[in-house]
Motif scaffolding. Structure first.
Motif, PDB file in Angstrom:
ATOM      1  N   GLY A  30     -12.482  27.417  72.223  1.00  0.00           N
ATOM      2  CA  GLY A  30     -12.311  26.099  72.374  1.00  0.00           C
ATOM      3  C   GLY A  30     -13.277  25.333  73.328  1.00  0.00           C
ATOM      4  N   HIS A  31     -13.808  26.257  74.086  1.00  0.00           N
ATOM      5  CA  HIS A  31     -14.845  25.616  75.131  1.00  0.00           C
ATOM      6  C   HIS A  31     -16.300  26.355  75.047  1.00  0.00           C
ATOM      7  N   ALA A  32     -17.119  25.280  74.906  1.00  0.00           N
ATOM      8  CA  ALA A  32     -18.583  25.777  75.132  1.00  0.00           C
ATOM      9  C   ALA A  32     -19.118  25.179  76.267  1.00  0.00           C
ATOM     10  N   HIS A  55     -15.048  21.709  72.601  1.00  0.00           N
ATOM     11  CA  HIS A  55     -15.377  20.935  73.627  1.00  0.00           C
ATOM     12  C   HIS A  55     -16.660  21.519  74.240  1.00  0.00           C
ATOM     13  N   LEU A  56     -17.574  20.619  74.206  1.00  0.00           N
ATOM     14  CA  LEU A  56     -18.888  21.110  74.635  1.00  0.00           C
ATOM     15  C   LEU A  56     -19.144  20.508  76.157  1.00  0.00           C
ATOM     16  N   ARG A  78      -8.961  34.512  76.648  1.00  0.00           N
ATOM     17  CA  ARG A  78      -9.781  34.434  75.560  1.00  0.00           C
ATOM     18  C   ARG A  78     -11.062  34.000  75.900  1.00  0.00           C
ATOM     19  N   PRO A  79     -12.262  34.589  75.343  1.00  0.00           N
ATOM     20  CA  PRO A  79     -13.372  34.207  75.918  1.00  0.00           C
ATOM     21  C   PRO A  79     -14.171  32.647  75.262  1.00  0.00           C
ATOM     22  N   ALA A  80     -14.758  32.101  76.333  1.00  0.00           N
ATOM     23  CA  ALA A  80     -15.433  30.602  76.199  1.00  0.00           C
ATOM     24  C   ALA A  80     -16.818  31.171  75.749  1.00  0.00           C
ATOM     25  N   ALA A  81     -17.450  30.208  75.448  1.00  0.00           N
ATOM     26  CA  ALA A  81     -18.889  30.513  75.199  1.00  0.00           C
ATOM     27  C   ALA A  81     -19.950  29.744  75.884  1.00  0.00           C
ATOM     28  N   ALA A  82     -21.015  30.313  76.213  1.00  0.00           N
ATOM     29  CA  ALA A  82     -21.977  29.624  77.046  1.00  0.00           C
ATOM     30  C   ALA A  82     -23.267  29.737  76.338  1.00  0.00           C
ATOM     31  N   PHE A  83     -23.944  28.603  76.242  1.00  0.00           N
ATOM     32  CA  PHE A  83     -25.300  28.609  75.728  1.00  0.00           C
ATOM     33  C   PHE A  83     -26.243  28.294  76.332  1.00  0.00           C
ATOM     34  N   GLY A 431     -15.179  24.620  85.711  1.00  0.00           N
ATOM     35  CA  GLY A 431     -14.810  25.055  84.217  1.00  0.00           C
ATOM     36  C   GLY A 431     -13.163  25.129  84.224  1.00  0.00           C
ATOM     37  N   ALA A 432     -12.587  25.454  85.278  1.00  0.00           N
ATOM     38  CA  ALA A 432     -11.091  25.475  85.266  1.00  0.00           C
ATOM     39  C   ALA A 432     -10.488  24.046  85.163  1.00  0.00           C
ATOM     40  N   LYS A 433     -11.194  23.060  85.689  1.00  0.00           N
ATOM     41  CA  LYS A 433     -10.450  21.751  85.564  1.00  0.00           C
ATOM     42  C   LYS A 433     -10.887  21.343  84.135  1.00  0.00           C
TER      43      LYS A 433
END
Ligand SMILES: Cc1ncc(C[n+]2csc(CCOP(=O)(O)OP(=O)(O)O)c2C)c(N)n1
Ligand SMILES: [Mg+2]
Length: 593
Positions: A30-32, A55-56, A78-83, A431-433
């Motif tokens: 859900g998050h990058a 959500h980017l 669950r993993p989030a993605a970093a680019f 990130g948490a917020k």
């Protein structure tokens, strides 16, 4: 897409960038978090297409982006993605991969790669990521063929989330991101969880029944709400004293009368001394690594202290300490099974109360020199926090204050980097917020750590979220000064700092700034920060002489003067004999802070 497949139709052609974005959505990501680069323009375009589902967040520094994604992974399981972009972007990102590795956090780091056709010419920003990240990540791969994106992303998520969770790094060759391919998405595989062997559970019960001074140690990552409730039921039913591993506060409700504190790098020496007397260690979900074992001195490597080690990866069991019983099992499954066991009639009630009394005594706030009593401040903060607040913690001596004086409830979360990465807390709070906009998020950070990544508060403004940051200002890299004063008293080298006005710093972004110089000023300042609804920084002006909650600089110097220097060559840590009197092995700095 599935319907098309069922009808025997070819899926529509998509660019590699779009296939990747769809693959993440299909995997439930859900998050990058990203710092853009020209190396992955097609992926950014793919992310634009799925912006309603994924959500980017645009970040200011790659380390910040990865810490944000890692914090999401810690909080959700669950993993989030970093680019990040190739070369320099990947280098900045490396610290977050190491955090995720040592913290066992699921994480996906995508790195834009140079064109495949230019490989091995040392072209602009070229790096071989398989070699660069090999010791830092659980798995590193590179996608060179757009048709394989769904398969490799699905596998990356499986690797990141199963067994001992961890980070996966995926480099994305530039051309393949543009290629048009007609491939179906690949969904998540329903995999049954590895359940603990019933015979092992019986043995565990029998060992408990023989124990007089058992000690449970909870740790590790990805504990679900259900697993927390189940393990609590088991530990309560057996009235076991429960310690938590380094930075694993809030895995267990600190207000319960069988919580006895943490076995981190600044553990209460009184707890450590008593933990050495335990006749059964029940280590659940935690690695038996350096922090929890107090520099590999807490348990007997030859196995004199029986250990039951429950861990999701069999390869970690017995790695340093041979357990009397190892149970390789999914933590949710173990917790559910443990909750269903008939309780052993505990014979250790007095032992549990004794350890709890130590925890309570350690939380008593001493008198400190100066107008700001941080112990008092943090006891007050405990009462001011929301029941489901998320606390993020940086690396440094300041972190001793919250973990010593505050109890966290098990609806709160306390996260920090077990690899001691400075610069974690502010991005983790952002990130948490972003992941949990309705929860109160408060960061603890030193003046050193704050100026490493404090600029990520700009990301909070950009995305409309408002964490509160407590900056513990002692005008120094205090932790290193502590070690320095012990080893080279009075010779201050490379540890003093000159700081900006932290309240003005956040005001320049449009946020809320407070300076707290006396105990009584804290509670009103914190309330004003909450009420402001804006990102806030509260500077806590510390007495620099009070280098830890337990020692002043003068005391360290006096201790150093009195201490004979060890002359012997250090032995190998795990096999070193425990020194008399319960001290740490000679090659380890004392944990007492
Ligand atoms: C990224 C990184 N750089 C350096 C260190 C080494 N280090 C550990 S604690 C510390 C000082 C932290 O200073 P500050 O944030 O002001 O906290 P304090 O110890 O003063 O409370 C340093 C430099 C580290 N752990 N991480
Ligand atoms: Mg400091």
């Amino acid at each position: 897409m599935d319907l098309a497949k069922a009808r025997g139709m070819r899926p529509a052609a998509r660019t590699g960038g779009r296939v990747l974005a769809d693959a993440l959505v299909t995997q439930g990501i859900g998050h990058a978090f990203a710092v853009p680069g020209e190396s992955y323009l097609d992926v950014l375009d793919g992310l634009y297409a799925v912006r309603q589902k994924l959500h980017l967040t645009t970040c200011r520094f790659e380390a910040g982006a990865v810490h944000m994604a890692e914090a999401c992974g810690k909080l959700t399981g669950r993993p989030a993605a970093a680019f990040v972009t190739r070369g320099p972007g990947a280098c900045h990102a490396a610290i977050g991969v190491h955090v995720a590795f040592q913290d066992s956090t699921p994480l996906l780091l995508f790195v834009g790669q140079i064109p495949f056709a230019e490989t091995d010419r040392e072209s602009f920003q070229e790096v071989d990521y398989r070699r660069m990240f090999q010791p830092l990540a659980k798995w590193v791969t590179q996608i060179d063929d757009a048709a394989r994106i769904p398969e490799l992303v699905a596998h990356a998520v499986d690797v990141a989330t199963t067994g001992r969770p961890g980070p996966v790094v995926i480099a994305l060759s530039e051309e393949m991101q543009k290629h048009s391919v007609a491939v179906p998405d690949i969904g998540r595989a329903p995999v049954a969880r590895p359940y603990p062997d019933p015979a092992a559970l019986e043995r565990m019960t029998a060992m408990l029944a023989r124990a007089h001074k058992p000690l449970a140690i909870l740790g590790g990552s990805c504990w679900s709400e259900q697993a927390r409730a189940d393990i609590r039921a088991f530990l309560r039913a057996n009235d076991l004293p429960v310690a938590v591993g380094f930075r694993r506060q809030a895995l267990y409700d600190g207000r319960l009368d069988n919580f006895v504190g943490d076995l981190g790098v600044a553990a209460d020496p009184a707890l450590v001394a008593r933990a050495r007397e335990a006749d059964l260690i029940l280590a659940i979900g935690t690695r038996l690594g350096e922090p929890v074992s107090q520099g590999y001195t807490l348990f007997d490597p030859a196995g004199a202290t029986p250990i039951v080690h429950v861990y999701p990866d069999a390869a970690e069991i017995g790695r340093v300490y041979r357990p009397a019983l190892g149970i390789a099992a999914d933590l949710d499954a173990f917790a559910a099974a443990a909750a269903g066991l008939a309780p052993v009639k505990p014979a250790w009630g007095a032992w549990t109360r004794e350890l709890r009394a130590l925890r309570q005594a350690g939380r008593e706030v001493p008198e400190y020199e100066g107008p700001l009593n941080l112990g008092q401040v943090l006891r007050e903060l405990e009462g001011l926090l929301d029941e489901n607040a998320v606390l993020t913690c940086d690396a440094g001596n300041f972190s001793i204050w919250p973990t010593r004086f505050m109890n966290f409830s098990d609806t709160q979360r306390f996260i920090g980097p077990t690899n001691g990465a400075m610069g974690y807390a502010v991005p983790a709070a952002v990130g948490a917020k972003i992941a949990f906009p309705d929860r109160q998020v408060v960061a603890f950070v030193g003046d050193g750590g704050f100026l490493m990544t404090g600029q990520e508060l700009a990301t909070a403004f950009h995305h409309g979220v408002a964490p509160i940051v407590l900056v513990f200002n002692n005008q120094m890299y205090g932790t290193i000064r502590m070690y320095q004063e012990r080893a080279y008293p009075g010779r201050i080298s490379g540890t003093a700092l000159t700081n900006p006005d932290f309240a003005k710093f956040i005001e320049a972004f449009g946020g809320h700034g407070e300076v707290v110089a006396a105990t009584g000023e804290f509670a009103p300042a914190f309330r004003r920060a909450v009420q402001s609804g804006r990102p806030a920084v509260i500077e806590l002006r510390m007495n620099p002489e009070q280098i830890t909650s337990r020692a002043t600089i003068a005391q360290l110097r006096a201790g150093a003067a009195a201490k004979p220097q060890p002359k012997t060559k250090p032995k190998r840590a795990a096999t070193a004999k425990r020194p008399a009197g319960g001290a740490r092995a000679p090659n380890k700095p004392a944990p007492k802070r």
